[in-house]
Motif scaffolding. Structure first.
Motif, PDB file in Angstrom:
ATOM      1  N   SER B  58       0.843  -1.184   0.000  1.00 22.70           N
ATOM      2  CA  SER B  58       0.000   0.000   0.000  1.00 22.70           C
ATOM      3  C   SER B  58       0.880   1.236   0.000  1.00 22.70           C
ATOM      4  O   SER B  58       1.949   1.260   0.615  1.00 22.70           O
ATOM      5  CB  SER B  58      -0.953  -0.018   1.192  1.00 22.70           C
ATOM      6  OG  SER B  58      -0.423   0.709   2.244  1.00 22.70           O
ATOM      7  N   GLY B  59       0.458   2.239  -0.763  1.00 25.91           N
ATOM      8  CA  GLY B  59       1.264   3.442  -0.881  1.00 25.91           C
ATOM      9  C   GLY B  59       2.320   3.357  -1.961  1.00 25.91           C
ATOM     10  O   GLY B  59       3.102   4.280  -2.131  1.00 25.91           O
ATOM     11  N   CYS B  60       2.335   2.255  -2.737  1.00 25.85           N
ATOM     12  CA  CYS B  60       3.382   2.138  -3.756  1.00 25.85           C
ATOM     13  C   CYS B  60       3.012   2.869  -5.019  1.00 25.85           C
ATOM     14  O   CYS B  60       3.794   2.920  -5.958  1.00 25.85           O
ATOM     15  CB  CYS B  60       3.680   0.678  -4.055  1.00 25.85           C
ATOM     16  SG  CYS B  60       2.386  -0.130  -4.994  1.00 25.85           S
ATOM     17  N   GLY B  61       1.800   3.440  -5.093  1.00 25.09           N
ATOM     18  CA  GLY B  61       1.452   4.255  -6.249  1.00 25.09           C
ATOM     19  C   GLY B  61       0.419   3.652  -7.184  1.00 25.09           C
ATOM     20  O   GLY B  61       0.184   4.177  -8.263  1.00 25.09           O
ATOM     21  N   LYS B  62      -0.229   2.594  -6.745  1.00 27.49           N
ATOM     22  CA  LYS B  62      -1.214   1.948  -7.625  1.00 27.49           C
ATOM     23  C   LYS B  62      -2.406   2.859  -7.895  1.00 27.49           C
ATOM     24  O   LYS B  62      -2.787   3.093  -9.043  1.00 27.49           O
ATOM     25  CB  LYS B  62      -1.697   0.635  -6.997  1.00 27.49           C
ATOM     26  CG  LYS B  62      -0.591  -0.311  -6.599  1.00 27.49           C
ATOM     27  CD  LYS B  62      -1.117  -1.608  -6.016  1.00 27.49           C
ATOM     28  CE  LYS B  62      -1.936  -1.456  -4.763  1.00 27.49           C
ATOM     29  NZ  LYS B  62      -1.168  -1.241  -3.534  1.00 27.49           N
ATOM     30  N   SER B  63      -2.990   3.389  -6.811  1.00 30.63           N
ATOM     31  CA  SER B  63      -4.167   4.240  -7.005  1.00 30.63           C
ATOM     32  C   SER B  63      -3.814   5.525  -7.727  1.00 30.63           C
ATOM     33  O   SER B  63      -4.619   6.038  -8.511  1.00 30.63           O
ATOM     34  CB  SER B  63      -4.805   4.592  -5.664  1.00 30.63           C
ATOM     35  OG  SER B  63      -5.266   3.432  -5.052  1.00 30.63           O
ATOM     36  N   THR B  64      -2.631   6.045  -7.461  1.00 34.85           N
ATOM     37  CA  THR B  64      -2.216   7.260  -8.161  1.00 34.85           C
ATOM     38  C   THR B  64      -2.142   6.983  -9.662  1.00 34.85           C
ATOM     39  O   THR B  64      -2.601   7.787 -10.474  1.00 34.85           O
ATOM     40  CB  THR B  64      -0.855   7.734  -7.628  1.00 34.85           C
ATOM     41  OG1 THR B  64      -0.960   7.877  -6.216  1.00 34.85           O
ATOM     42  CG2 THR B  64      -0.456   9.053  -8.242  1.00 34.85           C
ATOM     43  N   THR B  65      -1.590   5.832 -10.025  1.00 34.72           N
ATOM     44  CA  THR B  65      -1.550   5.462 -11.435  1.00 34.72           C
ATOM     45  C   THR B  65      -2.965   5.445 -12.011  1.00 34.72           C
ATOM     46  O   THR B  65      -3.222   5.994 -13.098  1.00 34.72           O
ATOM     47  CB  THR B  65      -0.915   4.065 -11.595  1.00 34.72           C
ATOM     48  OG1 THR B  65       0.333   4.058 -10.915  1.00 34.72           O
ATOM     49  CG2 THR B  65      -0.714   3.715 -13.046  1.00 34.72           C
TER      50      THR B  65
END
Ligand SMILES: Nc1ncnc2c1ncn2[C@@H]1O[C@H](COP(=O)(O)OP(=O)(O)OP(=O)(O)O)[C@@H](O)[C@H]1O
Ligand code: SF4
Ligand code: SF4
Ligand SMILES: [Mg+2]
Lengths: 364, 345, 284
Positions: B58-65
């Motif tokens: 979590s926080g690795c940037g999936k949702s941001t992508t």
């Protein structure tokens, strides 16, 4: 990982009775719940969120409790600590711990038990910590309440010792940090440390302790749980909706559905040959690596979880059950019956159901 | 048609060197202002009718992508192409048209439906935006999408809070398919649902993919689920893709030490196959990143090179890419470790 | 699953007691002030020099004042004046507050400017500022409305701004945006309705406060110029006769208390009704 052997079958054979009054437990129970009932008022009259639960946890045992959200897992945990939020009320039953009925205790006598003998770890570590206090102060605060005779220096030493026990490196440094400066995994370790402050916690209740964590961290926290549990011979009630977590950590498993326990069995037993159609449905519906064809339809359980205020008469799983029989299942609530020593199921038709089988592995 | 064209069919989605940094919140002084490198130069392609799974901590940037692809956020740099057209420097009209090609299914079915609007009103919106008129035509289409996701069309008269979690997620899916997109971004579409409902929703998504030829960008942390639904898997770690491979290859032969750790530590619902924590420690703080590999503080294979230089994604076998200096030493050696499980001894 | 609904409705029933009482009182007040002139021949300005300072009787329900004017008639028409001023001020506050609040919630620059100005308005104790404003622009009905508006609008702006900031990033707004909905519709349909509750609470307190301020200003001679029959004017005039004709003070005083009380009840009722929705979810 230190894998603790499942409890030998003979220690689980309860003093069996018949029907719902049966006692499903171990020879040396740390906690024994009998006929527990919790109700909330509602428009349609009182709703039983927990409807006659009998359960016991042996000393040194991890009992996994699975069920969907809303089926009463958290209420069960809260009633053990006498923390049912109003307007809910315990309307019946007994919770025996250390020879006394917790439900009969007043607040004065309950307080030393909470945190001292029974501790709880919750899902979201941040809400269990005070954001305005340093980690060290929070732990020594708890120590002050439970071990008033220690000096401040002794308390500090004990606090950093505790952090080390839960696998936190550079413990003395961490003591001066605030919760928001720590990652989720370390926070959860701190919460566990605080739960174990008192040294002789006999029962640890963990309500979805790893749900908010990443899998790599979850694996570490679960390992910590099993290690501490084995070292201290604590009884642990591990609540989760994740069957993977249950399979990896629990010795015995209780499955809840709509306020009732529908199946209890030793962990291998439950996963190899589940008896209740709900348990079977859940196990079948899980996608598994290497089992079944990718992108194929999963065997799903039809329908949705019933509202507690509007349960079907008879078996609560009736609407969704592929094996339901109108003339039997709708007529009466099935009793929890012992299918073999230590295994119990709440289904009218458990004798008639075909043997359980998972689809064969597909070797890629 | 474009420079990326190969023998493959034209990708629905093509992401190139996408970057998005956020200013860290909470610190006021200028010197302390650090950046969260939420997405730090990622590239991938998604082919029509296929599913790319994005997995990671979590926080690795999936949702941001996901938000970047939906243009809910603007990228700092890099290019996103939908159906061959760039959406990063768009003209307004073109953007509207392109935007329709991609829709999203949100994680939390309780939070993603406007609470004071009836289901019918929520589902009419995509048609209004598309310019469908008159009203009875819109209502007809609303009934159609509701039926398509397995709901009773009369549900249009109800408010979100009157529905169960599964029903709400079906409404969310209905809204996503209403605009007839070619790509749906599913951000943890089942993790907030009751366990006994999840497989229904997965089945629905698989069904829609087959019948409408949809592509999915599927974000999930549940590796068993990913193995079931995806064609290609991309593993993200601290804003970078560290491994990307066809699903079958990935699950049989993950090559990045982090991917291997993920697989080893995800709990298997079988008490006879034990998993164990494969790595220690937690993700590195943004300030410590430096020049080297982002995984080096937890990596069991880390060597001095790993702190000195950041490994680039390199192709190791056909369509299998890994970003690790020691990728040629990480292959599993015997078949039993295929699922990284440890049978009870 | 969150089984909040059954409990919620219990809460509704409980807290509605306040809301219902308040609304009922306000309705009674409004209805009375509208119906009374239709039933009785009432003239708040008619002077009957023969019957000064008379005690309540069958002809003059609430007695007469020092000029021999009918106190009941003046109370009824005073209600018109007070409620009109309060209503106008509240409506103006609502419209401007919602617009500025929405703008503030969306743009940093606007937020900085609007925020500074409203903060500086909030620095002064409200009533003192009202006196200053009216002393500057002179007593008149419209000026009272303006003063009340200036004093109350910062609160509404803040409330709306907070809701916009809270909800603009909510999943359901992002979802609507990703369907392709334009900014205006997004705000009007998806974001602002969420602010209705808190804004209504603010406005009902604002309404009560407007009545009080109008009365206070008139009492000081800064409100509506005489012989307008406003409640504040009436109290002001009645000061001299507090011993000889206490009903002159009592009647408008009671009306002000009643009106303010009813609106405070409505405000509290609304607030309690909205709060448990956010907090009393029982997560099982
Ligand atoms: N609007 C924002 N402002 C500042 N930082 C942000 C913002 N959105 C995301 N971030 C940060 O960017 C990083 C990546 O976030 P993102 O939501 O993409 O992660 P994720 O992989 O989806 O995580 P999860 O599995 O928890 O959903 C995180 O450190 C997050 O805190
Ligand atoms: S009692 Fe009947 S309905 Fe209930 S689980 Fe058993 S077979 Fe199904
Ligand atoms: S580059 Fe080095 S530290 Fe990074 S994953 Fe490979 S071996 Fe580990
Ligand atoms: Mg996310």
């Amino acid at each position: 990982m230190k894998h603790v052997a499942p409890i030998p079958a003979e220690s689980q054979t309860g003093t069996s009775g018949s029907g719902t009054t049966a006692f499903h437990g171990a020879a040396e129970p740390a906690l024994e719940i009998r006929g527990l009932q919790v109700r909330f008022p509602s428009d349609q009259g009182p709703v039983s969120v927990i409807d006659g639960i009998d359960l016991s946890i042996a000393k040194g045992e991890i009992l996994g409790l699975v069920g969907e959200s809303g089926c009463g897992k958290t209420m069960l945990a809260r009633s053990i600590l006498r923390l049912i939020p109003p307007p809910g009320r315990v309307t019946g039953g007994k919770i025996m711990f250390d020879g006394v009925d917790l439900l009969g205790l007043n607040h004065e006598r309950m307080r030393p038990i909470r945190g001292d003998k029974i501790a709880i770890v919750l899902q979201e570590p941040m809400t269990s910590l005070n954001p305005a206090l340093r980690i060290g102060d929070q732990i020594t605060e708890v120590l002050k309440a439970h071990r008033p005779l220690l000096s401040q220096a002794e308390r500090n030493a004990l606090a950093s010792d505790l952090l080390e026990q839960v696998g936190i490196q550079m413990a003395s440094q961490r003591l001066t940090q605030y919760p928001h400066e720590l990652s989720g995994g370390i926070r959860q370790r701190v919460v566990i440390a605080m739960a174990l402050v008192c040294g002789d916690v006999r029962l640890l209740i963990a309500d979805e302790p790893t749900t908010a964590l990443d899998v790599t961290i979850q694996a570490q926290i679960l390992e910590l749980f099993t290690r501490l549990q084995a070292e201290r011979r604590m009884a642990v009630l591990l609540i989760t909706h994740d069957l993977g977590v249950i399979a990896q950590t629990a010795h015995r498993v209780a499955v809840m559905y709509a306020g009732r326990i529908v199946e209890i069995a030793e962990v291998n037993q439950l996963f190899d040959s589940p008896r209740h159609p709900y348990t079977r449905g859940l196990l079948l519906s899980l996608p598994r690596r290497g089992v079944g064809l990718p992108k194929s339809q999963l065997p799903a359980i039809a329908g949705s979880v019933p509202k507690l205020s509007n349960l079907p008469s008879g078996c609560s799983f009736y609407d969704r059950c592929p094996h339901h029989l109108e003339d039997r299942c709708q007529v009466s609530v099935p009793a929890l019956e012992e299918t073999r020593p230590g295994s119990w199921v709440r289904c009218h038709r458990w004798r008639e159901l075909p043997a359980f089988e998972l689809p064969a592995d597909v070797k890629p | 048609m474009n420079s990326f064209a190969t023998a493959d069919p034209e990708p629905i989605l093509e992401v190139k060197d996408l970057v998005k940094h956020f200013a860290s919140s909470g610190s006021w002084s200028w010197q302390q202002r650090r950046k969260t490198r939420a997405v730090d130069g990622i590239s991938f392609k998604l082919l029509p009718g296929s599913t790319l799974a994005l997995v990671g901590e979590s926080g690795c940037g999936k949702s941001t992508t996901a938000k970047l692809i939906l243009q809910l956020l603007e990228p700092d740099s890099g290019d996103i192409r939908l159906c061959g057209e760039s959406v990063t420097k768009p003209k307004k009209n073109a953007l509207r048209r392109l935007r329709r090609n991609v829709q999203m299914v949100f994680q939390d079915p309780y939070a993603s439906l406007t609470p004071h609007l009836k289901i019918g009103a929520i589902l009419r919106e995509p048609f209004l935006v598309k310019g469908v008129r008159p009203r009875y035509e819109i209502n007809e289409r609303v009934r159609f999408v509701l039926t398509a996701v397995g709901l009773d069309p009369n549900i249009a008269q109800r408010f979100p809070h009157e529905l169960s979690g599964g029903q709400r997620q079906r409404v969310g899916i209905a809204r996503a398919i209403a605009g007839e997109p070619r790509l749906i971004v599913c951000d943890e579409p089942v993790s907030a649902l009751d366990v006994s409902i999840r497989s229904q929703i997965i089945n629905l998504l698989l069904d829609l993919q087959k019948s409408c030829g949809l592509s999915f960008l599927f974000i999930s942390h549940d590796l068993d689920l990913v193995a079931h639904v995806s064609d290609v898997v991309a593993v993200m770690y601290l804003g970078k893709i560290v491994e990307q491979a066809p699903a079958a290859t990935f699950f049989a032969q993950p090559r990045h030490p982090y991917s291997q750790a993920l697989l080893a530590s995800s709990p298997i619902p079988d008490p006879r196959r034990r998993t164990k924590p494969a790595i220690r420690g937690e993700i590195m703080a943004g300030t410590e990143l430096g020049a080297g590999c982002r995984f080096r503080n937890r990596c069991p294979l880390a060597v001095s090179l790993c702190a000195a230089a950041e490994p680039e994604l390199q192709t190791i076998t056909e369509s299998h890419e890994v970003a690790c200096h020691r990728a040629d030493e990480t292959a599993y050696t015997h078949e039993a470790s295929q699922f990284q499980t440890h049978a009870n001894k | 699953m969150i089984i909040s609904m059954p409990f919620l409705s219990i809460w509704f029933r409980r807290t509605n007691a306040m809301l219902i009482t308040g609304s009922f009182m306000l309705l009674l007040l409004l209805a009375g002030s509208i119906i009374a002139p239709l039933l009785f021949a009432l003239d708040p300005l008619a002077i009957d020099a023969t019957r000064k300072l008379e005690a309540p009787s069958a002809t003059y329900l609430l007695g007469t004042d020092e000029f021999g004017r009918d106190t009941f008639a003046r109370i009824v028409y005073g209600a018109h004046v007070s409620l009109r001023v309060a209503f106008a001020a509240t409506a103006l506050t609502a419209v401007v507050g919602i617009i500025l609040g929405t703008v503030s919630g969306q743009s940093r620059l606007a937020d900085a400017i609007i925020g500074r100005i409203s903060d500086s308005l909030l620095v002064f104790p409200g009533f003192v500022l009202a006196i200053m404003i009216l002393a500057a622009i002179g007593p008149a009905e419209i000026n009272v409305v303006l003063a009340v508006f200036l004093l109350y609008v910062p609160r509404v702006i803040r409330t709306v701004r907070a809701s916009v900031i809270e909800f603009i990033t909510a999943d359901f707004v992002q979802a609507a945006r990703s369907v392709g909905i334009g900014n205006f519709r997004l705000l009007a349909v998806h974001v602002l309705p969420n602010a209705t509750g808190p804004v209504m609470v603010q406005l009902s307190f604002g309404f009560a406060w407007a009545i009080l301020v109008e009365a206070g200003l008139s009492f000081l001679g800064l409100g509506l110029p005489p012989p307008s029959p406003s409640w504040g004017n009436m109290i002001s005039d009645a000061r001299e006769f507090i011993r000889t004709a206490p009903w002159l003070m009592f009647a408008p005083g009671a009306m002000i208390s009643l009106a303010v009380l009813s609106l405070n009840l409505i405000g509290d009722g609304l607030r309690d009704m909205l709060d448990p929705r956010l907090q009393n979810k029982i997560n099982l």
